[in-house]
Design an enzyme around this catalytic site. Structure first.
Site, PDB file in Angstrom:
ATOM      1  CG  HIS A 152      -0.206   0.057   2.532  1.00 16.98           C
ATOM      2  ND1 HIS A 152       0.357   1.203   3.047  1.00 16.98           N
ATOM      3  CD2 HIS A 152       0.048  -0.917   3.438  1.00 16.98           C
ATOM      4  CE1 HIS A 152       0.918   0.953   4.211  1.00 16.98           C
ATOM      5  NE2 HIS A 152       0.757  -0.346   4.473  1.00 16.98           N
ATOM      6  CD  GLU A 177       2.213  -5.500   7.827  1.00 15.23           C
ATOM      7  OE1 GLU A 177       2.319  -6.704   7.513  1.00 15.23           O
ATOM      8  OE2 GLU A 177       2.950  -4.601   7.362  1.00 15.23           O
TER       9      GLU A 177
END
Length: 679
Positions: A137, A211
């Site tokens: 990202h 994550e």
């Protein structure tokens, strides 16, 4: 499942005793919840969804046999989503399923979920080539402020992050994807939306792509983490694979989760898949694909919006006919750009080849961390300033490489495209001040080195520096290309019928050619030369540091800071650089073919803790020792002991096979069109 997942919020918030209700904690079962779930299984309750049973098996056991063979479920992500939506799938799990699960839980015993084991993990068999493009990202608000994110979902993209995502969209605009998997966390979901743009193919959030779960660390500023957790935080920085917090080993858990993700990704339809996720999970995906264990955390850099590409190519074993028939010839395709030669799956199927004759796929790291901005500018790797940097420059194109042949001779020169590639590489490196270039003695490498030298020494005339640069070019015999013997000039697709040429050369010596142990030994010697040079420079700079500080003080507060890093450029050949990467990462010669390096590409290796002192010119004596870290038959095994991001002298791979600087000749990220015979 895709519809179910799309309907879920990014973070689960449910009133179940085994699920965290805080966005700062991972949405997965905690250690305290295990007795509850075991009791539910043992009592035969059937109000739990079948998808939950599969997901719970994975989290309960943490052991390889359960994780990889019985509980790797493509519904594991949906399990928690079903509960999060308040779903009550009564009696969806049959009595036999509950009994089977209870048996697995008993078999797992008290095995800690915090230390999963990946031994024996295997990729699913594939029958057609698949390319997976990983993107991290863009910059998030917590990236910018230095707050530890983990799997929390409070941060969003900054304006810079939005711009990075848009740059990635433009970079991938001409590329074709069949579907997109993305993390459900909003910083990754937003990046995926920007990149996907007007594409109509499916976008599928995958919970296991979140994550790394960092538990009590999440939400803290880094200085707070140091102050509150002391030794634990030091372990997180220096030995992340063994870092433990709240009864969990986050990095080991992440590696196990990445293995589950690969099952989902590789079993999906389509040959070109985009995956948008996060720094740590993308590292784990790259590492598990190439056979590297949790000790490689932080050694394969993933920058904001960095693009990494992995090629999975079918591996076919010739059919053995019981009545001693000769194996009929199958149509071979050249997959050398993806790791080797394989048999066309359709043609094989027409000949009656059975499914079990397809072996574990070949895996090739086509490129690593191709960023929106050139990777040679920032001197930071994993949040730490690089004390030294080595840039590997592949020589430009030749007539042989353009035709996918082995070099016709050691004296083969660059073709016109190779000359252009060399000049573009020299332009890319213009803003990087260097004082030494190491080069192979072969003409195609020396011509590339000369192009870089000419531009470096003209930096003041070109407005890139205020004073002339003086650059030494050092010829290193050990950088000479692999000796191909009777393969010289041969098509790469023709030297082996059913395997990659890299595997052929591992198992059988090429007549008049060089052996792999010899190549690996030369790679170690090249690193010794480079380390000795950099160590000498660092000693000289350290000795003169006092004089430099005094000079900077006299120059006044507006003077630029003293540069403490040292950079060298190495110009050479694909096979030698593959061996050098393997040597840097302490891998044996099984790694040949695990990396892709195109003509004109650059690869960057940083040394955040310095290069250390080289032991001797034959550091490779211990190569191959130590515990294996291979993933099935697809990856490579670890060699020397002591691999860690916090070890002095350990290199961090910043990027591999960067070609964006080549402009119209940059290598496309995704596969060619469907009618291209190669893919």
């Amino acid at each position: 499942m895709a519809t179910l997942l799309r309907s879920q919020p990014p973070i689960l918030s449910v009133s179940a005793p085994w699920l965290s209700t805080s966005s700062l904690l991972p949405a997965s079962p905690s250690a305290a919840s295990l007795p509850f779930i075991r009791t539910a299984f043992a009592s035969g309750r059937t109000h739990l969804p079948a998808t939950l049973l599969a997901g719970a098996r994975k989290y309960l056991s943490g052991s390889a046999p359960v994780l990889q063979r019985r509980a790797v479920s493509r519904a594991s992500s949906a399990a928690w989503g079903t509960l999060g939506s308040g779903g009550n799938v009564a009696a969806s799990a049959t009595a036999s399923t509950v009994a089977e699960t209870a048996t697995e839980v008993r078999d797992a015993g008290s095995a800690p979920q915090s230390a999963p084991n990946l031994a024996g993990f295997e990729f699913p068999v594939i029958k057609e080539a698949k390319r997976v493009v990983l993107v991290r990202h863009g910059e998030s608000t917590w990236n910018a402020t230095g707050r530890i994110q983990g799997s929390s979902d409070f941060s969003v993209l900054t304006a810079k992050g939005e711009s990075q995502a848009e740059t990635s969209r433009q970079m991938l605009a001409a590329d074709s994807f069949d579907l997109c998997f993305h993390s459900p966390l909003q910083r990754s979901a937003r990046t995926a939306e920007v990149i996907w743009a007007a594409r109509t193919a499916p976008m599928i959030p995958l919970h296991d792509l979140r994550e790394i779960d960092l538990y009590s660390f999440q939400g803290l500023f880094k200085e707070e983490g140091k102050a509150r957790f002391g030794e634990n935080y030091r372990m997180w920085q220096k030995d992340a694979a063994n870092f433990e917090i709240d009864g969990h080993y986050p990095v080991r858990e992440l590696w196990a989760r990445a293995a589950v993700c690969w099952q989902e990704i590789l079993r999906s339809e389509g040959r070109s898949v985009l995956v948008v996720a996060h720094n740590a999970v993308n590292q784990a995906l790259v590492a598990t694909a190439t056979g590297l264990g949790p000790e490689y955390f932080r050694l394969l850099l993933q920058s904001n919006c960095g693009v990494s590409v992995l090629d999975f190519v079918p591996h076919y074993k010739p059919h053995s006919h019981s009545h001693s028939e000769a194996v009929p010839p199958y149509k071979a395709h050249d997959y050398s750009h993806a790791g080797g030669v394989v048999v066309d799956a359709v043609a094989a199927a027409e000949k009656g080849v059975e499914e079990e004759e397809y072996l574990l796929p070949y895996v090739c790291l086509n490129r690593l961390n191709q960023t929106p901005a050139p990777p040679i500018l920032a001197g930071v790797s994993g949040g730490r300033k690089a004390k030294a940097r080595v840039i590997l420059v592949c020589h430009g194109d030749t007539d042989s490489s353009a035709q996918r042949r082995f070099p016709r001779s050691s004296q083969e020169p660059l073709n016109m495209l190779g000359v252009v590639q060399s000049r573009k590489t020299a332009e890319l490196l213009l803003d990087l001040r260097v004082d030494t270039i190491f080069s192979s003695p072969l003409p195609r490498a020396t011509r590339t080195a000369e192009a870089v030298l000419e531009v470096q020494e003209a930096a003041d005339c070109l407005g890139a520096d205020c004073e002339p640069r003086y650059v030494d070019v050092v010829t290193v015999e050990e950088l000479t290309d692999l000796g191909y013997g009777t393969w010289e000039g041969a098509m790469r697709a023709e030297v082996s019928a059913h395997e990659r040429w890299e595997d052929q050369i591992k198992s059988a010596a090429v007549t008049n050619g060089e052996s792999l142990p010899s190549l690996w030994d030369r790679a170690d010697k090249v690193w010794t030369v480079i380390r000795r040079h950099l160590a000498e420079v660092q000693r000289d700079r350290s000795a003169s540091a006092g004089a430099d500080v005094a000079a900077a003080t006299e120059a006044g507060p507006g003077s630029p800071p003293i540069e403490r890093s040292e950079t060298v450029i190495v110009v050479g050949h694909e096979t030698v650089f593959q061996a050098m990467l393997a040597s840097c990462l302490k891998l044996p010669d099984d790694a040949l073919g695990s990396f892709r390096l195109d003509p004109g590409s650059i690869t960057v290796v940083d040394f955040p803790d310095g290069v250390g002192e080289p032991e001797s010119s034959n550091e490779s004596d211990s190569k191959g020792d130590g515990a294996a870290g291979a993933v099935g038959g697809a990856g490579v095994a670890t060699g020397k002991q002591g691999i860690s991001a916090g070890v002095v002298g350990q290199g961090v791979v910043r990027c591999i096979n960067y070609t964006a600087h080549l402009g119209r000749w940059a290598v496309p990220v995704t596969l060619p069109s469907a009618n291209d015979e190669d893919f």
